[in-house]
Enzyme design. Structure first.
Site, PDB file in Angstrom:
ATOM      1  N   ASP A 251     -53.056 -38.693 114.553  1.00 35.67           N
ATOM      2  CA  ASP A 251     -52.127 -37.588 114.281  1.00 35.67           C
ATOM      3  C   ASP A 251     -52.874 -36.254 114.203  1.00 35.67           C
ATOM      4  O   ASP A 251     -52.247 -35.202 114.070  1.00 35.67           O
ATOM      5  CB  ASP A 251     -51.279 -37.850 113.026  1.00 35.67           C
ATOM      6  CG  ASP A 251     -52.103 -37.978 111.765  1.00 35.67           C
ATOM      7  OD1 ASP A 251     -53.341 -38.034 111.857  1.00 35.67           O
ATOM      8  OD2 ASP A 251     -51.502 -38.023 110.664  1.00 35.67           O
ATOM      9  N   SER A 252     -54.206 -36.295 114.337  1.00 36.17           N
ATOM     10  CA  SER A 252     -54.975 -35.062 114.516  1.00 36.17           C
ATOM     11  C   SER A 252     -54.503 -34.316 115.759  1.00 36.17           C
ATOM     12  O   SER A 252     -54.830 -33.141 115.935  1.00 36.17           O
ATOM     13  CB  SER A 252     -56.471 -35.379 114.625  1.00 36.17           C
ATOM     14  OG  SER A 252     -56.688 -36.367 115.613  1.00 36.17           O
TER      15      SER A 252
ATOM     16  N   ASP B 129     -51.452 -43.674 115.345  1.00 37.13           N
ATOM     17  CA  ASP B 129     -51.267 -43.253 113.953  1.00 37.13           C
ATOM     18  C   ASP B 129     -49.789 -43.164 113.588  1.00 37.13           C
ATOM     19  O   ASP B 129     -48.976 -42.674 114.379  1.00 37.13           O
ATOM     20  CB  ASP B 129     -51.852 -41.844 113.767  1.00 37.13           C
ATOM     21  CG  ASP B 129     -53.125 -41.848 112.959  1.00 37.13           C
ATOM     22  OD1 ASP B 129     -53.427 -42.861 112.297  1.00 37.13           O
ATOM     23  OD2 ASP B 129     -53.835 -40.826 112.995  1.00 37.13           O
TER      24      ASP B 129
ATOM     25  N   LYS C  95     -52.069 -47.305 112.771  1.00 37.65           N
ATOM     26  CA  LYS C  95     -52.926 -46.941 111.642  1.00 37.65           C
ATOM     27  C   LYS C  95     -52.088 -46.170 110.640  1.00 37.65           C
ATOM     28  O   LYS C  95     -51.242 -45.360 111.035  1.00 37.65           O
ATOM     29  CB  LYS C  95     -54.118 -46.100 112.114  1.00 37.65           C
ATOM     30  CG  LYS C  95     -54.983 -45.571 110.961  1.00 37.65           C
ATOM     31  CD  LYS C  95     -56.322 -45.043 111.437  1.00 37.65           C
ATOM     32  CE  LYS C  95     -56.303 -43.626 111.923  1.00 37.65           C
ATOM     33  NZ  LYS C  95     -55.841 -42.628 110.944  1.00 37.65           N
TER      34      LYS C  95
ATOM     35  N   GLU D 198     -52.362 -44.213 106.541  1.00 39.14           N
ATOM     36  CA  GLU D 198     -53.260 -43.725 105.501  1.00 39.14           C
ATOM     37  C   GLU D 198     -52.840 -44.250 104.133  1.00 39.14           C
ATOM     38  O   GLU D 198     -51.644 -44.353 103.844  1.00 39.14           O
ATOM     39  CB  GLU D 198     -53.259 -42.190 105.480  1.00 39.14           C
ATOM     40  CG  GLU D 198     -53.829 -41.588 106.743  1.00 39.14           C
ATOM     41  CD  GLU D 198     -53.925 -40.069 106.696  1.00 39.14           C
ATOM     42  OE1 GLU D 198     -53.744 -39.470 105.606  1.00 39.14           O
ATOM     43  OE2 GLU D 198     -54.179 -39.481 107.767  1.00 39.14           O
TER      44      GLU D 198
ATOM     45  N   GLU E 216     -63.028 -42.325 105.918  1.00 35.80           N
ATOM     46  CA  GLU E 216     -63.287 -40.932 106.316  1.00 35.80           C
ATOM     47  C   GLU E 216     -63.843 -40.110 105.159  1.00 35.80           C
ATOM     48  O   GLU E 216     -63.360 -40.215 104.023  1.00 35.80           O
ATOM     49  CB  GLU E 216     -61.986 -40.283 106.823  1.00 35.80           C
ATOM     50  CG  GLU E 216     -62.190 -38.804 107.178  1.00 35.80           C
ATOM     51  CD  GLU E 216     -61.047 -38.167 107.954  1.00 35.80           C
ATOM     52  OE1 GLU E 216     -60.046 -38.853 108.236  1.00 35.80           O
ATOM     53  OE2 GLU E 216     -61.170 -36.963 108.263  1.00 35.80           O
TER      54      GLU E 216
HETATM   55  O1  KIV Z   1     -55.939 -38.529 113.274  1.00 37.41           O
HETATM   56  C1  KIV Z   1     -57.111 -38.818 113.547  1.00 37.41           C
HETATM   57  O2  KIV Z   1     -57.685 -38.362 114.531  1.00 37.41           O
HETATM   58  C2  KIV Z   1     -57.803 -39.730 112.655  1.00 37.41           C
HETATM   59  C3  KIV Z   1     -59.270 -39.882 112.851  1.00 37.41           C
HETATM   60  C4  KIV Z   1     -59.969 -38.645 112.463  1.00 37.41           C
HETATM   61  C5  KIV Z   1     -59.800 -41.072 112.160  1.00 37.41           C
HETATM   62  O3  KIV Z   1     -57.216 -40.298 111.804  1.00 37.41           O
END
Ligand code: KIV
Length: 290
Positions: free
Chosen positions: A67-68, A106, A136, A138, A205
């Site tokens: 989600d970055s 994510d 993924k 969090e 992280e």
């Molecule tokens: O969103 C993302 O890119 C991430 C990584 C930095 C692990 O969660």
């Protein structure tokens, strides 16, 4: 392996097709950690688009549609405004552009936290829409029941603990975690909780280095570090950061390239050629039929 492809715009598939490789699987990733050790560290990078997926895929074990992308692709100030629609669109592109890596997508903020059932609805949509192999999310102990619920219903989960960017407003920033004994103990407890709940792997992280090593030793599933420790079972970075697309990157990023410099130089040459009418030349224009 050649990475020179063109994209068939009808199917978004690479042309020519890269040599067919059997795609890695979630259990294969999990098996890379054996007897508490990972002989060859796992390689993971973020990818958000088909072309980047094609370029990164042959070299990686896992591609993360992080989600970055909110910051990297959309210029948002944080990941909080990223939507399921965005994750599904980019996730599908990365699956189309990859043949080898396990693709993990994510779960965006707000799509999974309220209940395991809400998480299942969002995660099953992501998996159906994108064809990814895992999601993924969090969170540590608080997310353990959700991780168990999803894993037991056919959705492999990669957990994400330590610095969790979606919780930036609770954490008060993006600084490294685990500097106090209390935080250290919480991260260790989070790692144990998500592993016990069935996460097939976890991202760790932004933690002080000894915690990276300690978490890696304390759980049986692969721990993928980012700003954690070289002792982790693998590493992940945002591809655009390690390729040198941005001027400023966090301390834990090593630049392996200077993409920004190369783009700038190419565009400067293009602009000069347009302004001097050197482009398009005879090779780029169509001659009339005789
Ligand atoms: O969103 C993302 O890119 C991430 C990584 C930095 C692990 O969660």
């Amino acid at each position: 392996m050649s990475t020179t492809f063109t994209i068939d715009t009808a199917t978004s598939r690479a042309n020519p097709m890269p040599a067919p490789m059997k795609r890695l699987t979630v259990p294969a990733i999990q098996r890379r950690k054996f007897d508490g050790k990972t002989e060859q560290p796992l390689v993971m990078l973020t990818a958000y688009t088909v072309r980047m997926a094609q370029l990164l895929d042959p070299h990686c074990d896992m591609l993360l549609v992080g989600d970055s992308l909110g910051q990297v692709i959309y210029g948002l100030p944080s990941t909080l405004a990223v939507t399921l629609d965005m994750m599904c669109a980019h996730g599908a592109a990365v699956v189309r552009g990859s043949y080898h890596s396990v693709v993990i997508v994510d779960m965006p903020f707000g799509s999974y936290e309220s209940s395991p059932e809400a998480a299942f609805a969002s995660a099953s949509r992501v998996m159906a829409d994108t064809g990814c192999a895992a999601i993924k999310l969090e969170g540590g102990q608080a997310m353990a029941p959700t991780i168990r619920f999803l894993s037991e219903r056919g959705i492999p989960v990669m957990a994400h603990i330590g610095l969790t960017p979606q919780a930036v407003n609770v954490l008060g920033g993006y600084g490294a975690r685990g500097r106090s004994q209390q935080e250290h103990e919480k991260i260790m407890a989070d790692a144990k909780a998500v592993a016990d709940a069935g996460a097939f792997a976890m991202v760790l992280e932004g933690v002080v280095e000894p915690i990276g090593a300690a978490v890696t030793q304390s759980v049986d599933v692969p721990v993928i570090g980012i700003g954690a420790s070289a002792q982790c079972d693998g590493q992940v970075l945002v591809a655009e950061d390690m390729l040198g697309l941005f001027e400023r990157t966090p301390r834990f990023v090593k630049r392996f390239g200077d993409i920004a410099g190369r783009i700038s130089a190419a565009v400067e040459t293009y602009a000069n050629d347009v302004r001097s009418r050197a482009f398009p030349g005879p090779e780029q224009t169509y001659a009339p039929k005789d």
